[in-house]
Scaffold this active site. Structure first.
Site, PDB file in Angstrom:
ATOM      1  N   LYS A  41      53.880  -4.428-108.760  1.00 20.77           N
ATOM      2  CA  LYS A  41      52.953  -4.193-110.116  1.00 20.77           C
ATOM      3  C   LYS A  41      52.169  -3.048-110.161  1.00 20.77           C
ATOM      4  CE  LYS A  41      53.247  -8.893-112.054  1.00 20.77           C
ATOM      5  NZ  LYS A  41      52.698 -10.035-112.364  1.00 20.77           N
ATOM      6  N   LYS A 101      65.891  -8.506-109.697  1.00 21.37           N
ATOM      7  CA  LYS A 101      65.899  -9.791-110.246  1.00 21.37           C
ATOM      8  C   LYS A 101      65.811 -10.070-111.764  1.00 21.37           C
ATOM      9  CE  LYS A 101      60.996 -10.792-110.130  1.00 21.37           C
ATOM     10  NZ  LYS A 101      59.819 -11.547-110.028  1.00 21.37           N
ATOM     11  N   LYS A 133      61.195 -10.390-117.353  1.00 18.15           N
ATOM     12  CA  LYS A 133      60.969 -10.149-118.814  1.00 18.15           C
ATOM     13  C   LYS A 133      60.486  -8.720-118.953  1.00 18.15           C
ATOM     14  CE  LYS A 133      56.937 -12.628-117.458  1.00 18.15           C
ATOM     15  NZ  LYS A 133      56.691 -14.189-116.999  1.00 18.15           N
TER      16      LYS A 133
HETATM   17  P1  TYM Z   1      56.319 -16.565-112.656  1.00 17.19           P
HETATM   18  O1  TYM Z   1      55.714 -17.088-113.876  1.00 17.19           O
HETATM   19  O2  TYM Z   1      56.673 -15.184-112.517  1.00 17.19           O
HETATM   20  O3  TYM Z   1      57.603 -17.430-112.608  1.00 17.19           O
HETATM   21  C1  TYM Z   1      57.599 -18.615-112.640  1.00 17.19           C
HETATM   22  C2  TYM Z   1      58.735 -19.349-111.894  1.00 17.19           C
HETATM   23  O4  TYM Z   1      59.906 -19.064-112.038  1.00 17.19           O
HETATM   24  C3  TYM Z   1      60.513 -18.307-111.055  1.00 17.19           C
HETATM   25  N1  TYM Z   1      61.304 -17.130-111.180  1.00 17.19           N
HETATM   26  C4  TYM Z   1      62.578 -16.960-110.779  1.00 17.19           C
HETATM   27  N2  TYM Z   1      63.426 -17.806-110.089  1.00 17.19           N
HETATM   28  C5  TYM Z   1      64.620 -17.575-110.161  1.00 17.19           C
HETATM   29  N3  TYM Z   1      65.046 -16.108-110.685  1.00 17.19           N
HETATM   30  C6  TYM Z   1      64.357 -15.354-111.397  1.00 17.19           C
HETATM   31  N4  TYM Z   1      64.820 -14.087-111.625  1.00 17.19           N
HETATM   32  C7  TYM Z   1      63.062 -15.890-111.278  1.00 17.19           C
HETATM   33  N5  TYM Z   1      61.914 -15.241-112.014  1.00 17.19           N
HETATM   34  C8  TYM Z   1      60.718 -16.129-111.937  1.00 17.19           C
HETATM   35  C9  TYM Z   1      59.285 -17.948-109.991  1.00 17.19           C
HETATM   36  O5  TYM Z   1      59.467 -17.872-108.666  1.00 17.19           O
HETATM   37  C10 TYM Z   1      58.366 -18.926-110.475  1.00 17.19           C
HETATM   38  O6  TYM Z   1      58.524 -20.139-109.386  1.00 17.19           O
HETATM   39  N6  TYM Z   1      52.414 -16.681-109.477  1.00 17.19           N
HETATM   40  C11 TYM Z   1      53.422 -17.435-110.166  1.00 17.19           C
HETATM   41  C12 TYM Z   1      52.585 -18.581-111.088  1.00 17.19           C
HETATM   42  C13 TYM Z   1      51.849 -19.387-110.347  1.00 17.19           C
HETATM   43  C14 TYM Z   1      51.977 -20.351-109.246  1.00 17.19           C
HETATM   44  C15 TYM Z   1      51.005 -20.831-109.052  1.00 17.19           C
HETATM   45  C16 TYM Z   1      53.375 -21.232-108.819  1.00 17.19           C
HETATM   46  C17 TYM Z   1      50.530 -19.276-110.460  1.00 17.19           C
HETATM   47  N7  TYM Z   1      50.010 -20.250-109.638  1.00 17.19           N
HETATM   48  C18 TYM Z   1      50.744 -22.036-107.906  1.00 17.19           C
HETATM   49  C19 TYM Z   1      53.231 -21.992-108.102  1.00 17.19           C
HETATM   50  C20 TYM Z   1      51.970 -22.694-107.649  1.00 17.19           C
HETATM   51  C21 TYM Z   1      54.358 -16.536-110.990  1.00 17.19           C
HETATM   52  O7  TYM Z   1      53.864 -15.574-111.394  1.00 17.19           O
HETATM   53  O8  TYM Z   1      55.630 -17.355-111.568  1.00 17.19           O
END
Ligand code: TYM
Length: 334
Positions: free
Chosen positions: A117, A199, A202
């Site tokens: 990032k 991966k 968005k």
């Molecule tokens: P975020 O919002 O980027 O993504 C949400 C969830 O989707 C999964 N993910 C994917 N899984 C498979 N293939 C992909 N291409 C893909 N892109 C995203 C992510 O692994 C995630 O599970 N930091 C976290 C949000 C968060 C969180 C937490 C999660 C904040 N606090 C506490 C668990 C527990 C995030 O940015 O996910």
């Protein structure tokens, strides 16, 4: 909902920083509804996390509401689990500050997401981007979960959360339960359709299929999906065929079929038949979710009721953990 039964606790969240895509859904989210009977579940919208990157305020508010509707449309029944918005429970920010003082500069510097990032937002490498995993650790540890279901890309953040919890427990005794990441076998890392070595995300919309995308747009993206130069156009998984392997993974996640069954189903058919078949499977998976999301979005009062009740339930548990932490570190009670 107090965890006074013998059920294990599960918690996860998604950032409302953009539209939900099939990586989020086919990776972790589609499994969450399967868990709500077996576990005490907390699912939240990580809105505090989104401002590590600049957001348009009106857009952010809109996306939060859409994501709540999508959580419910994907099968998270608010009667059976706690659905809430992170910024509605101040204990997240409060615990994050305490944990900041138990997280090390070196370990935060090694986080892959921070490096990625900061490379993408070179003009805004803010302190929040750096301490983001600590806020995530606070999100998790406040609810003492046993498991945190996430995609592969968040595993490193759950691991640093475990390290911080162990460090804190090492000083003050067993304050935090140390949670395990829970990563699904199929769909843990859905790759971009246009660049299958990275991966799905968005930030690369051409290779990304959004949950609310129109069927014709979804079909177009799948028909254009990058494959490989295999002259036999063989539908099988292999390291040198990242595009096809990814499409097989998506088809498996959308239909529940095994990799072997998919390879024999499309044996000898080539990519021309396979790519639209994957597109159709995704369109059919998303259709009921899209319809239910639209229906729920028309009922703002219901959604408000859900997130208000969720915040109350979450706050009750979170503030108990926070009080314990404050006491352990030596803050004088008010
Ligand atoms: P975020 O919002 O980027 O993504 C949400 C969830 O989707 C999964 N993910 C994917 N899984 C498979 N293939 C992909 N291409 C893909 N892109 C995203 C992510 O692994 C995630 O599970 N930091 C976290 C949000 C968060 C969180 C937490 C999660 C904040 N606090 C506490 C668990 C527990 C995030 O940015 O996910």
């Amino acid at each position: 909902m107090e965890n006074n039964n013998n059920k294990k606790v599960m918690l996860s969240g998604i950032q409302p920083s953009g539209e939900l895509h099939i990586g989020n859904y086919l990776g972790p989210l589609r499994h969450w509804p399967e868990m709500i009977d077996e576990f005490d579940c907390y699912f939240f919208l990580a809105d505090l996390h989104t401002i590590t990157v600049r957001q348009d305020p009106a857009q952010l508010r809109k996306r939060v509401l859409t994501l709540i509707a999508q959580y419910i449309a994907c099968g998270l029944d608010p009667e059976k689990c706690v659905l809430f918005i992170q910024s509605h429970v101040p204990a997240h920010s409060q615990l994050a500050w305490v944990l900041d003082c138990y997280a090390m500069f070196g370990e935060l510097s090694r986080m892959t997401q921070f490096k990625d990032k900061s490379a993408k937002n070179a003009d805004n490498i803010n302190a929040g981007l750096f301490t983001y995993p600590v806020l995530m650790a606070a999100d998790i540890l406040l609810y003492q979960p046993d498991f945190v279901p996430v995609g592969e890309d968040q595993k490193q953040h759950v691991e640093i959360c475990r390290d911080i919890a162990n460090r804190f427990n090492g000083v003050y005794g067993d304050v935090f339960k140390v949670p395990e990441p829970y990563i699904a076998k199929v769909g843990a890392r859905i790759m971009s359709l246009s660049a299958p070595e990275s991966k799905m995300s968005k930030s690369q919309p051409e290779g990304c299929v959004f949950l609310m995308e129109k069927p014709e747009d979804i079909m177009r993206k799948f028909k254009r999906a990058v494959t490989d130069s295999d002259t036999e156009r063989c539908v099988r998984r292999a390291p040198e065929k990242p595009g096809v392997s990814n499409l097989i993974q998506i088809y498996a996640a959308a239909t529940g079929k095994s990799y072997e069954d998919i390879e024999s189903e499309f044996d000898g058919m080539g990519y021309g038949k396979f790519k639209p078949a994957v597109g159709e499977a995704v369109v059919e998976t998303l259709r009921p979710i899209q319809e239910e999301t639209e229906r729920l979005l028309a009922d703002k009062a219901y959604l408000e009721g859900v997130y208000r009740a969720g915040a109350e339930q979450a706050e009750y548990i979170a503030s108990k953990t926070l009080r314990k932490v404050y006491k352990k570190v030596g803050f004088l009670p008010r």
